[in-house]
Design an enzyme around this catalytic site. Structure first.
Site, PDB file in Angstrom:
ATOM      1  CB  SER A  90      37.609  64.678 -64.096  1.00 17.07           C
ATOM      2  OG  SER A  90      37.090  65.874 -63.591  1.00 17.07           O
ATOM      3  CG  HIS A  91      36.420  58.927 -64.621  1.00 20.76           C
ATOM      4  ND1 HIS A  91      36.798  59.135 -63.307  1.00 20.76           N
ATOM      5  CD2 HIS A  91      35.287  58.190 -64.571  1.00 20.76           C
ATOM      6  CE1 HIS A  91      35.928  58.542 -62.508  1.00 20.76           C
ATOM      7  NE2 HIS A  91      35.005  57.963 -63.243  1.00 20.76           N
ATOM      8  CB  ALA A  92      34.033  58.931 -70.238  1.00 22.99           C
TER       9      ALA A  92
END
Lengths: 182, 182
Positions: A90-92
């Site tokens: 849940s991140h980039a």
């Protein structure tokens, strides 16, 4: 939502290396130069890894870097003992390239480039999913005893993360805007 | 033969980094400069890997390079589907450092510095066995479904191998002789 399944029996195409391997990074005043690649969902590719099979001696799967994968390996980590109902990621990343390999068990990877989404199912240790920079990714639906091996193109750097989805979307808008004017 | 068992419950010491990370290599005319480190069996150390545990989200084990392990990672490979009665390895490297991690199952590593021998049992994915250059190593006694992850300090190079034990012993004699005259 498109759902793709990759397993050992499929003959997956080798990725088209379209990314610069060395990005222009500047940490002056704690900030990076705003070099945002306008990556798209189709840039996330499953790569058949180089496996040397011997009926008598087992198998050896090797990952060295280009040309087999589109970056040099600097860091290795693996997720394990994940409760089945939990998700990770849940991140980039702004610049980091990653290759995800399901070493044991199976899990899904939800990919999102800000306008398109895709779920990839990983269940074979001879396939690596390349996630380029600027793709929001979440790992979920872990089977018991799943191990997710990740090879990364750089050392850990908290400044490289987008952990807030709205910030990520705003950056993607800028990247698309720049891309459409080039 | 000394037999050591490493598992999750043991608090293993962090390795003493005594090796040069960059060796003086010259490929002129296809030959290397003869820089042979006089490594000893006690230089093969089990390293507790950095694991971030979260009761809710599982575990994350990370390997970046120095200071946690005594080399930078350039290549990754893993052995899998090994028949239980078979062994792998049976060679030494002139300059390559390796970290062996038992990702699943268990296996033994037979280590030999030319004068001393030791067997290390690996069965935990949070422990890495560092094998420095000039150590003859063999992996054996693989349990079913064992996966042996190897992180290596350099790309594949057949010139870096000793595959003949007598050649390895001869090189160790030279290394010890040079060492005793410094």
């Amino acid at each position: 939502m498109q759902r793709l399944f990759f397993n050992k029996s499929k003959n997956l195409s080798i990725i088209n290396i379209r990314f610069k391997l060395n990005f222009n990074t500047d940490y002056k005043n704690g900030n990076r130069k705003n070099v945002i690649p306008n990556t798209k969902i189709q840039d996330c590719q499953a790569i058949d890894l180089s496996t040397i099979s011997s009926k008598d001696l087992g198998k050896l799967t090797v990952i060295e870097g280009p040309p087999n994968i589109p970056f040099h390996i600097k860091r290795v980590f693996y997720l394990h003992d994940i409760p089945p109902e939990k998700s990770r990621g849940s991140h980039a990343h702004k610049e980091l390239h990653q290759l995800l390999i399901c070493i044991n068990g199976s899990f899904d990877v939800a990919l999102d480039d800000g306008s398109s989404k895709k779920i990839v199912h990983l269940n074979a240790l001879t396939v690596g999913l390349h996630i380029p920079p600027m793709i929001w990714a979440e790992e979920l639906n872990f089977k018991p005893n799943t191990i997710c091996l990740v090879l990364a193109s750089d050392f850990y750097d908290e400044l490289d993360y987008y952990r807030n989805y709205d910030d990520f979307l705003a950056a993607k808008l800028i990247a698309r805007s720049i891309d459409s004017h080039i």
